[in-house]
Enzyme design. Sequence first.
Site, PDB file in Angstrom:
ATOM      1  N   ASN A  10       0.881  -1.171   0.000  1.00  0.00           N
ATOM      2  CA  ASN A  10       0.000   0.000   0.000  1.00  0.00           C
ATOM      3  C   ASN A  10       0.918   1.221   0.000  1.00  0.00           C
ATOM      4  O   ASN A  10       1.481   1.579   1.029  1.00  0.00           O
ATOM      5  CB  ASN A  10      -0.884  -0.034   1.257  1.00  0.00           C
ATOM      6  CG  ASN A  10      -1.737   1.216   1.387  1.00  0.00           C
ATOM      7  OD1 ASN A  10      -1.825   2.015   0.457  1.00  0.00           O
ATOM      8  ND2 ASN A  10      -2.359   1.382   2.544  1.00  0.00           N
ATOM      9  N   TRP A  11       1.072   1.813  -1.196  1.00  0.00           N
ATOM     10  CA  TRP A  11       2.023   2.930  -1.300  1.00  0.00           C
ATOM     11  C   TRP A  11       1.502   4.192  -0.625  1.00  0.00           C
ATOM     12  O   TRP A  11       2.255   5.106  -0.386  1.00  0.00           O
ATOM     13  CB  TRP A  11       2.292   3.249  -2.773  1.00  0.00           C
ATOM     14  CG  TRP A  11       3.008   2.190  -3.549  1.00  0.00           C
ATOM     15  CD1 TRP A  11       3.376   0.934  -3.128  1.00  0.00           C
ATOM     16  CD2 TRP A  11       3.475   2.306  -4.900  1.00  0.00           C
ATOM     17  NE1 TRP A  11       4.021   0.261  -4.138  1.00  0.00           N
ATOM     18  CE2 TRP A  11       4.097   1.082  -5.242  1.00  0.00           C
ATOM     19  CE3 TRP A  11       3.417   3.313  -5.864  1.00  0.00           C
ATOM     20  CZ2 TRP A  11       4.660   0.861  -6.502  1.00  0.00           C
ATOM     21  CZ3 TRP A  11       3.972   3.094  -7.112  1.00  0.00           C
ATOM     22  CH2 TRP A  11       4.597   1.876  -7.428  1.00  0.00           C
ATOM     23  N   LYS A  12       0.207   4.254  -0.380  1.00  0.00           N
ATOM     24  CA  LYS A  12      -0.415   5.479   0.156  1.00  0.00           C
ATOM     25  C   LYS A  12      -0.072   6.653  -0.773  1.00  0.00           C
ATOM     26  O   LYS A  12       0.022   6.461  -1.977  1.00  0.00           O
ATOM     27  CB  LYS A  12       0.023   5.705   1.607  1.00  0.00           C
ATOM     28  CG  LYS A  12      -0.182   4.441   2.457  1.00  0.00           C
ATOM     29  CD  LYS A  12      -0.003   4.656   3.909  1.00  0.00           C
ATOM     30  CE  LYS A  12      -0.199   3.327   4.640  1.00  0.00           C
ATOM     31  NZ  LYS A  12      -0.114   3.450   6.076  1.00  0.00           N
ATOM     32  N   HIS A  96      -9.517   1.377   4.760  1.00  0.00           N
ATOM     33  CA  HIS A  96      -8.249   1.596   5.459  1.00  0.00           C
ATOM     34  C   HIS A  96      -8.486   2.582   6.604  1.00  0.00           C
ATOM     35  O   HIS A  96      -9.251   3.532   6.477  1.00  0.00           O
ATOM     36  CB  HIS A  96      -7.190   2.139   4.488  1.00  0.00           C
ATOM     37  CG  HIS A  96      -5.824   2.099   5.088  1.00  0.00           C
ATOM     38  ND1 HIS A  96      -5.398   3.048   5.985  1.00  0.00           N
ATOM     39  CD2 HIS A  96      -4.810   1.209   4.960  1.00  0.00           C
ATOM     40  CE1 HIS A  96      -4.173   2.738   6.384  1.00  0.00           C
ATOM     41  NE2 HIS A  96      -3.796   1.629   5.780  1.00  0.00           N
ATOM     42  N   GLU A  98      -6.823   4.970   7.684  1.00  0.00           N
ATOM     43  CA  GLU A  98      -6.557   6.382   7.372  1.00  0.00           C
ATOM     44  C   GLU A  98      -7.764   7.018   6.687  1.00  0.00           C
ATOM     45  O   GLU A  98      -8.078   8.177   6.914  1.00  0.00           O
ATOM     46  CB  GLU A  98      -5.292   6.492   6.505  1.00  0.00           C
ATOM     47  CG  GLU A  98      -4.040   6.240   7.340  1.00  0.00           C
ATOM     48  CD  GLU A  98      -2.886   5.616   6.588  1.00  0.00           C
ATOM     49  OE1 GLU A  98      -2.874   5.652   5.338  1.00  0.00           O
ATOM     50  OE2 GLU A  98      -1.980   5.075   7.261  1.00  0.00           O
ATOM     51  N   GLY A 174       2.407   2.403  10.644  1.00  0.00           N
ATOM     52  CA  GLY A 174       3.347   3.505  10.452  1.00  0.00           C
ATOM     53  C   GLY A 174       4.039   3.949  11.730  1.00  0.00           C
ATOM     54  O   GLY A 174       4.694   4.981  11.769  1.00  0.00           O
ATOM     55  N   GLY A 235       2.737  -1.067   4.243  1.00  0.00           N
ATOM     56  CA  GLY A 235       2.835   0.334   3.839  1.00  0.00           C
ATOM     57  C   GLY A 235       4.281   0.723   3.577  1.00  0.00           C
ATOM     58  O   GLY A 235       4.826   0.470   2.501  1.00  0.00           O
ATOM     59  N   GLY A 236       4.913   1.307   4.586  1.00  0.00           N
ATOM     60  CA  GLY A 236       6.267   1.869   4.430  1.00  0.00           C
ATOM     61  C   GLY A 236       7.260   0.932   3.756  1.00  0.00           C
ATOM     62  O   GLY A 236       8.005   1.352   2.852  1.00  0.00           O
TER      63      GLY A 236
HETATM   64  P1  PGA Z   1       2.746   0.341   7.558  1.00  0.00           P
HETATM   65  O1  PGA Z   1       1.302   0.568   6.939  1.00  0.00           O
HETATM   66  O2  PGA Z   1       3.274  -0.965   7.037  1.00  0.00           O
HETATM   67  O3  PGA Z   1       3.564   1.519   7.110  1.00  0.00           O
HETATM   68  O4  PGA Z   1       2.579   0.304   9.054  1.00  0.00           O
HETATM   69  C1  PGA Z   1       0.416  -0.504   6.768  1.00  0.00           C
HETATM   70  C2  PGA Z   1      -0.877  -0.011   6.176  1.00  0.00           C
HETATM   71  O5  PGA Z   1      -1.364   1.050   6.578  1.00  0.00           O
HETATM   72  O6  PGA Z   1      -1.461  -0.654   5.275  1.00  0.00           O
END
Ligand code: PGA
Length: 251
Positions: A10-12, A96, A98, A174, A235-236
């Site tokens: 998930n690149w966001k 998600h 967020e 995150g 994510g990261g």
């Molecule tokens: P993260 O994010 O690996 O940076 O903690 C995961 C996500 O929100 O899908």
Amino acid sequence: MTRKKIAAGNWKMNLTADQGQSLVGAIVQADRPSDVLTILGVPHPYLQAAVQQASANRGVQIAAQNMHEAISGAYTGEVSVDMLLSLGVRHVILGHSERREYQKESNELLKTKVDLALEKGLIPIFCCGESLDIRKSGEHVTYVSSQLQASLFHLSAEDFGKIVIAYEPIWAIGTGETASPEQAQEMHAAIRNLIKEKYGSDTAESCSILYGGSVKPANAKEIFGQSDVDGGLVGGASLKAEDFLSIIRSF
Ligand code: PGA
């Protein structure tokens, strides 16, 4: 029953077009285990290029990070399910934390999005997970159960069987803090049990449940080694080819 193993990135809201293209290229071209489905959740402007880059490789699919709940119309700036499908996108991340937090997406709204995605043939990667306060109160299973009840458990068994679930404790997203393998396993087993109570063992046993929240090369193997963890939503660590490839190879 063997469940699909999935490593989803998930690149966001990260990376430029050039950086994104290099990253997709590196993942597509690298050696990856043939039994792991790799999914890249890229920003909307990069979807078309990413789908084209991945089309040569059956083990990689492209996901959108969101879609609108209406079929079409006067929704400036939004992206519809048909737009995604017309680009060859196969998956969409829905719910998600967020988006639940910043865009105030409710369980009710997510139910509408899930229904539309399934009706049109897009596979939802449905995110659920509790905040730190809820975790501390010991209500995490009840809370995640209510998310599934409200947004998914109205589905037929056939439709439910198409969905991928991602359990993402908000306190681990995150933050560098990860749920321990035991905490992940406890929640994944609880989710699978809820699915079993609602839809029966076959559906529960064939549902892929991904863990998300600071998955990285150093912890992926242990987390993915848990019996009810079928992969990760990352994510990261999905922003660097080397790190994400190492995670893909951790099963
Ligand atoms: P993260 O994010 O690996 O940076 O903690 C995961 C996500 O929100 O899908």
